[in-house]
Structures are given as C-alpha cells and as structure tokens.
Scaffold this motif. Structure first.
Motif, PDB file in Angstrom:
ATOM      1  N   CYS A   1       0.854  -1.173   0.000  1.00  0.00           N
ATOM      2  CA  CYS A   1       0.000   0.000   0.000  1.00  0.00           C
ATOM      3  C   CYS A   1       0.898   1.233   0.000  1.00  0.00           C
ATOM      4  N   ILE A   2       0.318   2.363  -0.319  1.00  0.00           N
ATOM      5  CA  ILE A   2       1.115   3.586  -0.392  1.00  0.00           C
ATOM      6  C   ILE A   2       0.411   4.735   0.312  1.00  0.00           C
ATOM      7  N   GLU A   3       1.195   5.684   0.740  1.00  0.00           N
ATOM      8  CA  GLU A   3       0.723   7.006   1.124  1.00  0.00           C
ATOM      9  C   GLU A   3       1.489   8.009   0.274  1.00  0.00           C
ATOM     10  N   THR A   4       0.763   8.925  -0.338  1.00  0.00           N
ATOM     11  CA  THR A   4       1.367   9.999  -1.113  1.00  0.00           C
ATOM     12  C   THR A   4       1.190  11.279  -0.320  1.00  0.00           C
ATOM     13  N   ILE A   5       2.286  11.827   0.149  1.00  0.00           N
ATOM     14  CA  ILE A   5       2.252  12.951   1.078  1.00  0.00           C
ATOM     15  C   ILE A   5       2.834  14.184   0.395  1.00  0.00           C
ATOM     16  N   CYS A   6       2.129  15.283   0.491  1.00  0.00           N
ATOM     17  CA  CYS A   6       2.614  16.548  -0.062  1.00  0.00           C
ATOM     18  C   CYS A   6       3.676  17.135   0.873  1.00  0.00           C
ATOM     19  N   VAL A   7       4.781  17.552   0.284  1.00  0.00           N
ATOM     20  CA  VAL A   7       5.851  18.213   1.024  1.00  0.00           C
ATOM     21  C   VAL A   7       5.994  19.617   0.454  1.00  0.00           C
ATOM     22  N   GLU A   8       5.771  20.616   1.291  1.00  0.00           N
ATOM     23  CA  GLU A   8       5.895  22.009   0.856  1.00  0.00           C
ATOM     24  C   GLU A   8       6.674  22.778   1.899  1.00  0.00           C
ATOM     25  N   ASN A   9       7.630  23.570   1.444  1.00  0.00           N
ATOM     26  CA  ASN A   9       8.535  24.277   2.363  1.00  0.00           C
ATOM     27  C   ASN A   9       9.172  23.295   3.352  1.00  0.00           C
ATOM     28  N   ARG A  10       9.518  22.123   2.822  1.00  0.00           N
ATOM     29  CA  ARG A  10      10.168  21.053   3.595  1.00  0.00           C
ATOM     30  C   ARG A  10       9.315  20.606   4.793  1.00  0.00           C
ATOM     31  N   GLU A  11       8.005  20.669   4.623  1.00  0.00           N
ATOM     32  CA  GLU A  11       7.076  20.244   5.673  1.00  0.00           C
ATOM     33  C   GLU A  11       6.118  19.199   5.105  1.00  0.00           C
ATOM     34  N   LEU A  12       5.947  18.098   5.833  1.00  0.00           N
ATOM     35  CA  LEU A  12       4.995  17.063   5.438  1.00  0.00           C
ATOM     36  C   LEU A  12       3.591  17.539   5.791  1.00  0.00           C
ATOM     37  N   LYS A  13       2.705  17.632   4.804  1.00  0.00           N
ATOM     38  CA  LYS A  13       1.382  18.222   4.994  1.00  0.00           C
ATOM     39  C   LYS A  13       0.352  17.161   5.417  1.00  0.00           C
ATOM     40  N   ASN A  14      -0.621  17.607   6.210  1.00  0.00           N
ATOM     41  CA  ASN A  14      -1.775  16.761   6.596  1.00  0.00           C
ATOM     42  C   ASN A  14      -1.350  15.420   7.190  1.00  0.00           C
ATOM     43  N   LEU A  15      -0.259  15.422   7.937  1.00  0.00           N
ATOM     44  CA  LEU A  15       0.327  14.160   8.398  1.00  0.00           C
ATOM     45  C   LEU A  15      -0.620  13.369   9.307  1.00  0.00           C
ATOM     46  N   THR A  16      -1.416  14.058  10.101  1.00  0.00           N
ATOM     47  CA  THR A  16      -2.364  13.377  10.992  1.00  0.00           C
ATOM     48  C   THR A  16      -3.327  12.504  10.196  1.00  0.00           C
ATOM     49  N   TYR A  17      -3.791  13.006   9.045  1.00  0.00           N
ATOM     50  CA  TYR A  17      -4.742  12.271   8.217  1.00  0.00           C
ATOM     51  C   TYR A  17      -4.065  11.090   7.524  1.00  0.00           C
ATOM     52  N   HIS A  18      -2.825  11.288   7.081  1.00  0.00           N
ATOM     53  CA  HIS A  18      -2.091  10.173   6.473  1.00  0.00           C
ATOM     54  C   HIS A  18      -1.827   9.073   7.499  1.00  0.00           C
ATOM     55  N   GLU A  19      -1.441   9.463   8.708  1.00  0.00           N
ATOM     56  CA  GLU A  19      -1.203   8.467   9.759  1.00  0.00           C
ATOM     57  C   GLU A  19      -2.475   7.694  10.083  1.00  0.00           C
ATOM     58  N   ALA A  20      -3.599   8.393  10.149  1.00  0.00           N
ATOM     59  CA  ALA A  20      -4.873   7.732  10.468  1.00  0.00           C
ATOM     60  C   ALA A  20      -5.212   6.691   9.407  1.00  0.00           C
ATOM     61  N   ARG A  21      -5.061   7.054   8.130  1.00  0.00           N
ATOM     62  CA  ARG A  21      -5.393   6.109   7.064  1.00  0.00           C
ATOM     63  C   ARG A  21      -4.397   4.946   7.032  1.00  0.00           C
ATOM     64  N   LEU A  22      -3.112   5.258   7.132  1.00  0.00           N
ATOM     65  CA  LEU A  22      -2.088   4.222   7.114  1.00  0.00           C
ATOM     66  C   LEU A  22      -2.278   3.242   8.271  1.00  0.00           C
ATOM     67  N   ASN A  23      -2.509   3.739   9.464  1.00  0.00           N
ATOM     68  CA  ASN A  23      -2.659   2.852  10.622  1.00  0.00           C
ATOM     69  C   ASN A  23      -3.945   2.029  10.548  1.00  0.00           C
ATOM     70  N   ARG A  24      -5.006   2.613   9.995  1.00  0.00           N
ATOM     71  CA  ARG A  24      -6.240   1.851   9.774  1.00  0.00           C
ATOM     72  C   ARG A  24      -5.995   0.741   8.735  1.00  0.00           C
ATOM     73  N   THR A  25      -5.283   1.071   7.668  1.00  0.00           N
ATOM     74  CA  THR A  25      -4.963   0.086   6.632  1.00  0.00           C
ATOM     75  C   THR A  25      -4.104  -1.040   7.203  1.00  0.00           C
ATOM     76  N   ARG A  26      -3.075  -0.695   7.970  1.00  0.00           N
ATOM     77  CA  ARG A  26      -2.194  -1.719   8.557  1.00  0.00           C
ATOM     78  C   ARG A  26      -2.978  -2.648   9.484  1.00  0.00           C
ATOM     79  N   SER A  27      -3.936  -2.089  10.209  1.00  0.00           N
ATOM     80  CA  SER A  27      -4.747  -2.902  11.109  1.00  0.00           C
ATOM     81  C   SER A  27      -5.704  -3.802  10.332  1.00  0.00           C
TER      82      SER A  27
END
Length: 197
Positions: free
Chosen positions: A3-29
């Motif tokens: 599976c993948i997560e595609t994360i936007c990086v702007e000004n060297r900052e990972l965007k919306n990380l809380t939402y990516h973590e929620a989806r990734l952790n739900r998927t892993r479970s």
C-alpha cells in the motif's frame, strides 16, 4: 501487496500528516492485523536535496516501510472528464497496484481524466476525490472509492459536505472540483459540468 501514502511536502514540511497516519494505521490494522500506531514524522526524514518547492513523498509499505520515493510535483491540467462505468471496482485501500483503475483510465479517449460511476453512483476520478458545486455549497459523494486524506480534512473543516450523488444528479450542479493529497482545495481545478462527457 504493498500500500502507499502519497504525502505533499511544501517548504520542507509534510502536509496533513495526521490524516495520512490515520489512514495508514487503519490500513495496517485492517489488511495486515497490526495494532501498533506508526508516527510518520518520526519515520520519515526529509532529504537535504528537497527544497521549498512542492514535492511528492511516496511511501510504500506493508508490515514495514518498503521504500520512500521523492519527486518534484507538477500539477496536471484537467479540463475535461469522461464518465466510465464499473459496478465492481474497489479501491478502498490505497494499493500500489492500480490495475482496475488503469483499465478505466484507458477509456478516457480525448478527456484529461475520468469520472467513475459505480452502480449509478458517482465515486472518484482516476487521481482525485471530487466535489460538486451548485453556487451555494460543495458536496462530495458518499459513494467514494478511496477515503482521501484531503477529503477527510475538507469535511472536518466544513468546506465540503457529504451526500449521495447519482449520475443523474451531475448536471444539477454547476461545477466539479478535483482534489487529492497533492492538490489543495485552493489549487483544485474547477471544471464546468458541461465538460463531463
């Protein structure tokens, strides 16, 4: 199956990380049975080669991180959509392999992207979740294929509302916006519904 997560990086900052973590952790479970919670900020180091421009961080994983790829992001032009039909399509998890969707995307003919109709209901485009506007509000289909991170953020912010949208409802709206983790609401293309074939 990765599976993948595609994360936007702007000004060297990972965007919306809380939402990516929620989806990734739900998927892993749900897919792999893992109950530990990954903290992506502790697991992803932004390389020195990444500047302040918008980049895509593509993280592939199963029980562990398989690989992380970085690339500059250039937003595609989308001006026309073609409706395609598949009553069995399933993309409830963000799989690395997208054969079903690739087959549908190949049916776009002269359009830039597709609008996938499943059992008479509007779902997503190939690359994006969608929201339809009627001049008073923006509405995203309850029958989406992928629970997008940007979609979840926009719902939580009250910018879009969830409702059932059938194929026959499309032309009761004025326009449609296409957005995803890489395309913020402000930069999302707005397409006249008359440009949907």
């Amino acid at each position: 199956m990765l599976c993948i997560e595609t994360i936007c990086v702007e000004n060297r900052e990972l965007k919306n990380l809380t939402y990516h973590e929620a989806r990734l952790n739900r998927t892993r479970s749900e897919l792999f049975g893992y109950q530990d919670q990954w903290k992506l900020a502790e697991m992803i180091g932004i390389p020195d080669s990444i500047d302040n421009a918008i980049h895509k961080c593509r993280l592939a994983y199963d029980q562990d991180i398989d690989n992380i790829r970085w690339e500059p992001y250039v937003q595609r032009h989308i001006g026309k959509l073609r409706r395609v039909y598949d009553n069995g399509v399933d993309y409830s998890y963000k799989y690395d392999q997208r054969d079903e969707l690739n087959t549908l995307f190949a049916q776009r003919e002269d359009a830039d992207d597709i609008l996938i109709i499943k059992n008479g209901w509007v779902t997503d485009s190939f690359y994006c979740n969608v929201a339809f506007g009627d001049g008073t509000g923006w509405y995203t289909p309850s029958t989406y294929l992928l629970p997008g991170t940007q979609r979840a953020f926009l719902i939580d912010q009250g910018i879009i509302q969830v409702r059932e949208i059938s194929e026959t409802d499309i032309f009761t709206f004025d326009s449609v916006k296409l957005f995803n983790a890489m395309i913020s609401w402000e930069k999302a293309p707005v397409i006249d519904v008359r440009m949907i074939d």
